[in-house]
Every structure is written in C-alpha cells, then in structure tokens.
Design a protein around this motif. Sequence first.
Motif, short mmCIF file in Angstrom:
data_model
loop_
_atom_site.label_atom_id
_atom_site.label_comp_id
_atom_site.label_asym_id
_atom_site.label_seq_id
_atom_site.Cartn_x
_atom_site.Cartn_y
_atom_site.Cartn_z
N ASN A 494 -0.99 -7.14 3.98
CA ASN A 494 0.28 -6.80 3.33
C ASN A 494 0.17 -6.94 1.83
OD1 ASN A 494 1.66 -6.02 5.54
ND2 ASN A 494 2.89 -7.90 5.74
N LYS A 497 -1.81 -4.05 0.70
CA LYS A 497 -1.06 -2.80 0.89
C LYS A 497 0.08 -2.67 -0.13
CE LYS A 497 0.61 -2.13 5.05
NZ LYS A 497 0.84 -2.41 6.48
N TYR A 498 0.76 -3.78 -0.39
CA TYR A 498 1.92 -3.71 -1.26
C TYR A 498 1.61 -4.23 -2.65
CZ TYR A 498 3.94 -2.81 3.27
OH TYR A 498 4.17 -2.26 4.50
N ASP A 526 0.43 -12.98 -3.92
CA ASP A 526 -0.06 -11.78 -4.60
C ASP A 526 0.82 -11.48 -5.79
OD1 ASP A 526 2.25 -10.08 -3.87
OD2 ASP A 526 1.49 -10.30 -1.80
N GLY A 530 6.53 -7.09 -4.66
CA GLY A 530 7.60 -8.03 -4.35
C GLY A 530 8.56 -7.47 -3.30
N ILE A 531 9.41 -8.32 -2.80
CA ILE A 531 10.36 -7.91 -1.75
C ILE A 531 11.77 -8.13 -2.31
CG2 ILE A 531 11.16 -8.41 0.60
CD1 ILE A 531 8.27 -9.45 1.14
N TYR A 544 10.92 -4.17 11.23
CA TYR A 544 11.62 -4.02 9.95
C TYR A 544 10.64 -3.63 8.85
CZ TYR A 544 14.29 -4.80 5.75
OH TYR A 544 14.88 -4.61 4.53
N ARG A 545 11.03 -2.63 8.05
CA ARG A 545 10.21 -2.23 6.91
C ARG A 545 11.15 -2.06 5.73
NH1 ARG A 545 6.82 1.95 6.38
NH2 ARG A 545 5.35 0.45 5.56
N VAL A 546 10.66 -2.46 4.55
CA VAL A 546 11.50 -2.28 3.36
C VAL A 546 11.55 -0.78 3.07
CG1 VAL A 546 11.80 -2.83 0.93
CG2 VAL A 546 10.91 -4.56 2.51
N GLY A 553 3.30 1.65 7.66
CA GLY A 553 3.19 0.40 8.41
C GLY A 553 4.04 0.47 9.66
N SER A 554 3.80 -0.49 10.58
CA SER A 554 4.54 -0.47 11.85
C SER A 554 5.82 -1.30 11.78
CB SER A 554 3.66 -1.02 12.96
OG SER A 554 3.34 -2.38 12.66
N GLY A 555 5.88 -2.19 10.75
CA GLY A 555 7.04 -3.11 10.69
C GLY A 555 6.88 -4.25 11.68
N LEU A 556 5.62 -4.41 12.20
CA LEU A 556 5.40 -5.46 13.20
C LEU A 556 4.54 -6.61 12.66
CD1 LEU A 556 4.66 -3.28 16.35
CD2 LEU A 556 6.69 -4.66 15.90
N GLY A 557 3.92 -6.40 11.48
CA GLY A 557 2.96 -7.40 10.95
C GLY A 557 3.59 -8.77 10.76
N THR A 558 4.66 -8.87 9.94
CA THR A 558 5.27 -10.19 9.66
C THR A 558 5.94 -10.77 10.90
OG1 THR A 558 7.11 -8.95 8.77
CG2 THR A 558 5.63 -9.96 7.17
N SER A 581 4.71 -11.81 -4.42
CA SER A 581 5.25 -12.55 -3.26
C SER A 581 4.29 -13.68 -2.90
CB SER A 581 5.38 -11.63 -2.05
OG SER A 581 6.09 -10.47 -2.39
P1 ADP Z 1 4.37 -3.21 7.70
O1 ADP Z 1 3.54 -2.83 8.89
O2 ADP Z 1 5.29 -2.17 7.30
O3 ADP Z 1 3.55 -3.73 6.62
P2 ADP Z 1 5.28 -5.81 8.01
O4 ADP Z 1 6.05 -6.42 9.13
O5 ADP Z 1 3.94 -6.34 7.79
O6 ADP Z 1 5.30 -4.34 8.24
O7 ADP Z 1 6.11 -6.00 6.68
C1 ADP Z 1 7.46 -5.71 6.70
C2 ADP Z 1 7.83 -5.22 5.33
O8 ADP Z 1 7.79 -6.26 4.39
C3 ADP Z 1 6.88 -4.22 4.80
O9 ADP Z 1 7.29 -2.89 5.17
C4 ADP Z 1 6.94 -4.41 3.31
O10 ADP Z 1 7.92 -3.57 2.72
C5 ADP Z 1 7.35 -5.83 3.16
N1 ADP Z 1 6.19 -6.63 2.74
C6 ADP Z 1 5.46 -7.41 3.54
N2 ADP Z 1 4.53 -8.07 2.84
C7 ADP Z 1 4.72 -7.72 1.55
C8 ADP Z 1 4.09 -8.11 0.33
N3 ADP Z 1 3.06 -8.99 0.27
N4 ADP Z 1 4.53 -7.53 -0.82
C9 ADP Z 1 5.58 -6.69 -0.78
N5 ADP Z 1 6.20 -6.30 0.33
C10 ADP Z 1 5.78 -6.80 1.48
#
Ligand code: ADP
Length: 595
Positions: A494, A497-498, A526, A530-531, A544-546, A553-558, A581
């Motif tokens: 993440n 990616k972000y 990182d 930011g979120i 959930y995805r921002v 992304g799948s919105g499943l990572g966190t 973040s």
């Molecule tokens: P995704 O598969 O979309 O990355 P995650 O569940 O991992 O889904 O993350 C959910 C959302 O949180 C992401 O879509 C992203 O917008 C936000 N996010 C997660 N980690 C970070 C980060 N380190 N910096 C900024 N945004 C983040």
Amino acid sequence: MISSDNDTAAESSEPARPRSAERTWYSSLHWMHWMIIVGSLMVTLYGWYLTTEQIEEKGRLRYERSTSRFLNLVVERLQRYEDALWAGAAHVESMGGGVSVEEWKDYAERIGIVRKYPGINGMGLIHYVPAEEFEGYLAEQRRLRPDYEVHPPVENSSEIGYWPISYIQPLRGNQKAVGLDMAHETNRFRAARLTRETGRAHITGPIVLVQDAQQTPGFLFFVPFYRETESSMEFEGLVYAPFIMKKLLEGVLARENRHVRVKIFDDEQLIFSDQNNGELKTDPDPLFQSEASLPIYGRSWRFEFESDLQFRHDVSSSQPYFILLAGGLVDTLLLMLFVQITRANRDARQQAKELRQAQKQLARANDELSQFNYRASHDLVSPLKTIRGLCELVGMELASGDTDAVKDLAQRIRQQTERLEKLVKDLLDLCRVDRFDTQLAPIDCEKMVSTVFESLRAIIEEEGVRTRLSCRLTGAFYSQEVRIQQILENLVSNSVKYSHPEREEKFVEVRISELRYGWVRIEVEDNGIGIPDEAKERVFDMFYRVGNSSQYGSGLGTYLVKKHVIALGGQISLESSPQGSCFTVDLPNGKANDG
Ligand code: ADP
C-alpha cells in the motif's frame, strides 16, 4: 489517529496491560450480602452479650440470695435465743425474783435448752449483788452449795457491787463459769451494765469463754430480770447465755447449702471465718464479693462475703460460647453461600456478555458475508466483462489489420487479468484468514521484511520508492509467520502503491521495536499521498477504497491486515496526513506471554 483492535476503535497506541489480578472474592460481594452478614454477626454478638448478662445476673441474684439468707438466719437464730432468754427472765420474775439452783435446773431441763437451741452453751442467772448484801447472798448460795465461791476478786466491788453467775444449766462443761463475777472484766461488765441501764437484750464484744477449751471467740448474751416492789421494778440480775461463735454458726451454716464464704468481724476483730472449711474452695478471683454491717444487740457485726470456686463452677455456662460458635458458623456458611451465589452470578453475566458478543459477531459476520458475496461477484464480473469487450475489439482490429491497436488491446487484457488474479488471490487469502496454522514460531524480522521488499521489487522500482528497515528487538519474537508476512506485504505494498507521484524522495520505512509487557510494535510509514480524515475510519472495512485512488486495488488489503492482527490478539492504528501515512501494529510476543 485511528486504531482498531478486536473490532473496536480505541484512542490508544499502548498495548493493554496484562490482567494480573482477578477481583478478590470479598470485593465482588454485593453490599446487601455484607449487610446480611454484618447484621447476622451483630445478632450473634448481641445474643452472646445478652446470655452472658443473663447468666451474670442469675449468678448475682443467687449470690445475693445466699448472703441475705445467711444474714437472716443469723438474725433469726439470735432472736430465738433472745426469746429463750426473755422466757427465762419471765420465769424468774414469775417466781418473785428468787429462784433456787434446783428450780433453775428444773426450768432449764423443761425447756430443753441444749437440745432445742443448738450452738448455745447453756443458760444461767447472774445476780446483781450490792456490796452490803454480798455476805447474805454468799450465805444463801452456800446453803445448798457449800463450796460456792465468787471469783475472781474485783478491786472496786464495794462501789460497783458483785455480778456473779449464780447458776448455769447444764452444769456439765460450765462449772468454771459458776461464781464468775461479770465485773472482773470490762467487756462483760460493760454489756451487763448496758443491759441493766437500757432494759434491753445485749451481747458482749468478743471474749474467750471459760468453757471453751479451744479458746475461740465467743460472747455472752444478756437480758435483765426484775423484782417487783410496791413502788417500782427493781433490777435483780441477768439471764445469760454463753455462745461460742463457731458453734453458733455451725448450726446456721449447716442449714445452708451455700457456696459463699463468710468472715464476721466485731469492730475490727475477726470473730468467725469459714476459711478452714474444707468444702468451700477459695476462688483466687471471686466472682462476687460484698460486705454487710448489722447492729447486733448493742454491737455492730460486719460480714464479709465472697463466692467460692464451686459457685463459679455452678453459675458459669457454656451457652454464650455455643451462641458465638453457632452464630460464627452460620455467618461463615452465609459468607460461603454468598460467595458461591456471586460467583455463579458473575459467571452467568460473563456468559451472557460473551453470548451477546458472539451474537453481534455473528450478525456482523453475516453482514460481511452478504457484502462479500455481492462485492466479490461484482468485482469478479466487471474485469471479466471488460476482458470480453476487449476481446471483441481485438477481433474487430484484427479484421481491419491494425496490429498496433491489437497490441494495445492485448496489453489492456493482460492488465485486466492481472487485476483479476490479484482479486482472486486477495479473496483466497481472506477465505483462509481464519484457518491458518496457529503454531507460534520465532520470527526473523529482518529476513522477513527483506523478503517482502524483494517480492515487491518490481513495483518498488517502478514507483521509485526507497525502502528502509529498522529492527530493534533484543530477544526472539514469537508469532504466526504467515500472518506477519501478509500484514507486512499488504502494508508495504500500500505504501508503495499510494506513494506521492510528485515527491522527490519517496520512501517506505518499516520499524520493529519492543514495548512493555512483552509486546512488539511494527510500524510501516511512508510519505505517500496520505488518507483523508473522512476516510480514515473506514480504511479497515471490507472492500473499502478511497474514492480518488488512481491505483487499482481490491479494497481487501487493510481489511485482511486487521483480521490477522485481531487473530494474533493485537491492535492496529493509523495516523495519516497529506505528508504521508503510518500504520502501527502492536502484537503480543507469544513467547513472552507464555512465560
Ligand atoms: P486496496 O486494495 O485498494 O489497496 P486496501 O484495503 O489495501 O485496498 O486499502 C484501502 C484504501 O486505503 C486504499 O484504496 C487506499 O486508498 C487507502 N490506503 C491504504 N494504504 C494507504 C497508504 N499507505 N497511503 C495512502 N492511502 C492508502
């Protein structure tokens, strides 16, 4: 800062302190229980106090009854003797004052003096003989008793006259008294004179009787008798009785089954003590002691009483101790019962709470499952549709012979399948999240983070992100390897990616350190995009995805990360700003906790 642990959000970055002490049994009791126990204790103590008081009161009454009965018996007995003496005086007076020795003997035998009056030594007549009549008196007495003598000689007989004991019956044992002049000794003479002057019965102070071989204290009891003349009653003499204190009281004490010792004093002189009475065992610390003073025929006798050992034994009772014991037992049983009830109650409440929690979790799991079904099918279907559309386009471009367009489309199909692959992988991980082997193993953090960096090398390089690692663990960190690895993979990927596209120096830093109570902290920081504040709350939700995220992304990572953290008994929190973040994961060190 946002934190998430065990499905609840809390404002804390510190691990929970391990619960060292359960609530003690007494602090868990309800105040009502304590009231009942204290009340019952008070009733027990009151019962004990009341019975003790009652027993003491009973003892006191018994003691007082005993002492007053003793006093009454002494007074009663002396009154009987007084009556006997007055009867003697009346007899003498009825004979006109002149009674011969034979007549007196006859009278004494008739009234059965010794038999009917235990303790009395005899009854006699003392004549008052003025000096000028003494010779006539002697001659008269010697008519029947030639050897009769008045003794001992008294210096001032010529003034005070003679007060000889003329007769005494029975004679046996009393011979020495016959002819004894009362005036020879002040104590006897004083009582004799007082009797004459007052006309009432009197006794002497303590004397040693001539009849008493043992020389113990005794006294003489006098009543006056008179001769009636034409004008007045003329004092003729005294009817008297000698008493030995010990014998007098033997009669009294014999009638009394008592356990009270007595000492009798006349002035300060001890005239009687039952100290040597073997039946009465002295109590070194008597339960009761008392004194009484009685006026006795012109004297004052002081009685000192004290209860003896047998008395203590008779009045003491184990009843109060039984009450205490029984009360104490009841209180202890009550306490045990209340503790049991409270424990059962607490367990029931705990179970109900757990049940409620389980229900909530079940409901949430249900929600998540339906959401999961919907989102999974939707997210799987949409790339498939895109791929199908792209395939149709490929067909059309192939027909037109535009190979560049076909290459471009093939590239897009590849991207879509990669996304599909990633989604399926995430879904698979999610499905397996609760089925991991829970075996704890020592984790080589540095090696694991390096592996994660390595596995993400392509994207790290593509994004131009610098990786940093700081591992400050002094001992081994025991946890579930696969979960830790997935946590790190998701958070690091993440961060990459972000990453912020306009940052000159992009970085992702993993820090591992030790906390108190055997906990370990993993931070992934990182300087990415930011979120936004409004999204922070929901970052850990499933799918959930921002919104503005340009990355796929799948919105499943966190969500997956949070699931792993919860499964490991830890907590996760997030701090984020437009500068970057930082995800913080606190986990218990399995080895430290076990130890
Ligand atoms: P995704 O598969 O979309 O990355 P995650 O569940 O991992 O889904 O993350 C959910 C959302 O949180 C992401 O879509 C992203 O917008 C936000 N996010 C997660 N980690 C970070 C980060 N380190 N910096 C900024 N945004 C983040």
